[in-house]
Design a protein around this motif. Structure first.
Motif, PDB file in Angstrom:
ATOM      1  N   ALA A  81       0.820  10.694  -3.507  1.00  0.00           N
ATOM      2  CA  ALA A  81       0.456   9.435  -4.155  1.00  0.00           C
ATOM      3  C   ALA A  81       1.689   8.527  -4.182  1.00  0.00           C
ATOM      4  O   ALA A  81       2.813   9.012  -4.300  1.00  0.00           O
ATOM      5  CB  ALA A  81      -0.036   9.702  -5.573  1.00  0.00           C
TER       6      ALA A  81
ATOM      7  N   ASP B 202      -7.530   3.214  -1.387  1.00  0.00           N
ATOM      8  CA  ASP B 202      -6.933   4.552  -1.358  1.00  0.00           C
ATOM      9  C   ASP B 202      -5.579   4.466  -0.657  1.00  0.00           C
ATOM     10  O   ASP B 202      -5.505   4.434   0.562  1.00  0.00           O
ATOM     11  CB  ASP B 202      -7.865   5.511  -0.626  1.00  0.00           C
ATOM     12  CG  ASP B 202      -7.314   6.929  -0.543  1.00  0.00           C
ATOM     13  OD1 ASP B 202      -6.336   7.250  -1.247  1.00  0.00           O
ATOM     14  OD2 ASP B 202      -7.877   7.719   0.245  1.00  0.00           O
ATOM     15  N   THR B 203      -4.521   4.412  -1.451  1.00  0.00           N
ATOM     16  CA  THR B 203      -3.168   4.245  -0.916  1.00  0.00           C
ATOM     17  C   THR B 203      -2.385   5.532  -1.102  1.00  0.00           C
ATOM     18  O   THR B 203      -2.459   6.168  -2.154  1.00  0.00           O
ATOM     19  CB  THR B 203      -2.462   3.071  -1.629  1.00  0.00           C
ATOM     20  OG1 THR B 203      -3.223   1.885  -1.391  1.00  0.00           O
ATOM     21  CG2 THR B 203      -1.047   2.879  -1.132  1.00  0.00           C
ATOM     22  N   ARG B 204      -1.628   5.874  -0.059  1.00  0.00           N
ATOM     23  CA  ARG B 204      -0.785   7.067  -0.112  1.00  0.00           C
ATOM     24  C   ARG B 204       0.592   6.741   0.455  1.00  0.00           C
ATOM     25  O   ARG B 204       0.754   5.759   1.178  1.00  0.00           O
ATOM     26  CB  ARG B 204      -1.418   8.210   0.677  1.00  0.00           C
ATOM     27  CG  ARG B 204      -2.799   8.577   0.145  1.00  0.00           C
ATOM     28  CD  ARG B 204      -3.435   9.673   0.909  1.00  0.00           C
ATOM     29  NE  ARG B 204      -4.892   9.569   0.768  1.00  0.00           N
ATOM     30  CZ  ARG B 204      -5.744  10.210   1.533  1.00  0.00           C
ATOM     31  NH1 ARG B 204      -5.302  11.010   2.481  1.00  0.00           N
ATOM     32  NH2 ARG B 204      -7.029  10.066   1.350  1.00  0.00           N
TER      33      ARG B 204
ATOM     34  N   ASP C 107      -2.622   2.653   3.659  1.00  0.00           N
ATOM     35  CA  ASP C 107      -3.945   2.502   3.058  1.00  0.00           C
ATOM     36  C   ASP C 107      -4.946   3.251   3.917  1.00  0.00           C
ATOM     37  O   ASP C 107      -4.978   3.074   5.147  1.00  0.00           O
ATOM     38  CB  ASP C 107      -4.341   1.024   2.982  1.00  0.00           C
ATOM     39  CG  ASP C 107      -3.577   0.256   1.915  1.00  0.00           C
ATOM     40  OD1 ASP C 107      -2.958   0.890   1.045  1.00  0.00           O
ATOM     41  OD2 ASP C 107      -3.619  -0.989   1.948  1.00  0.00           O
TER      42      ASP C 107
END
Length: 189
Positions: free
Chosen positions: A53, A95-97, A114
């Motif tokens: 994350a 949804d970001t990592r 993303d």
């Protein structure tokens, strides 16, 4: 062709300019060049990657500010604060990592990505300028395309390509790729 900055989505639309072109790589057809394969060989086995994350730490902030300053990418004279970093790279509406690159125990690069149903979009990549000889920008793109392939995703979006901007021109070095020109995706092989 949309881009993200923090929780905001946008698409450049300048009335008198068409320089910004969204660019994407079809993951299943990508072929690295000889030079790109050399970058892979130089770094594979030496670097460890960790997908997690997104976060901000003193190390992240220091690397980010050094990269911006020493690579001539900062328009501001003052360094980014934790709040600036958090708003630009950590806060997100998708949804970001974060993909971290380690040399031993040292964090030397970070990519913000993303994730969508069929694609990954590169938001930003920065690295420790002391390790510029490793071609970490090239390595990150190659690793992120490989990540897309492992996940069965179709596209890797590099953001915006601008032919006359030396900071964005490198994106056209990954073939085949498609660029969105006048609303149409055009193939470049």
């Amino acid at each position: 062709g949309d881009r993200r900055s923090g929780p905001l989505l946008y698409r450049p639309s300048c009335p008198d300019c068409r320089a910004c072109e969204a660019i994407r790589v079809p993951v299943g057809r990508f072929q690295p060049t000889r030079s790109q394969r050399r970058v892979l060989r130089r770094n594979d086995g030496a670097l460890r990657l960790e997908l997690t994350a997104p976060t901000v730490s003193a190390t992240h902030l220091s690397l980010y500010n050094r990269h911006k300053s020493e690579r001539g990418l900062s328009r501001r004279t003052e360094a980014a604060t934790e709040r600036d970093y958090r708003f630009f790279l950590v806060e997100s509406c998708v949804d970001t990592r974060e993909l971290r690159y380690y040399l031993g125990d040292e964090l030397i690069a970070v990519s913000i990505l993303d994730f969508g149903q069929t694609a990954v979009s590169s938001v930003y990549h920065y690295f420790n300028p002391d390790h510029a000889d490793r071609s970490l920008g090239v390595y990150s793109i190659l690793q992120e395309i490989a990540l897309c392939a492992r996940l069965g995703l179709d596209w890797y979006y590099l953001g915006l390509y601008v032919a006359d901007c030396r900071h964005l021109r490198y994106k056209a070095d990954y073939y085949p790729h498609q660029r969105r020109i006048d609303g149409v995706w055009r193939e470049f092989a």
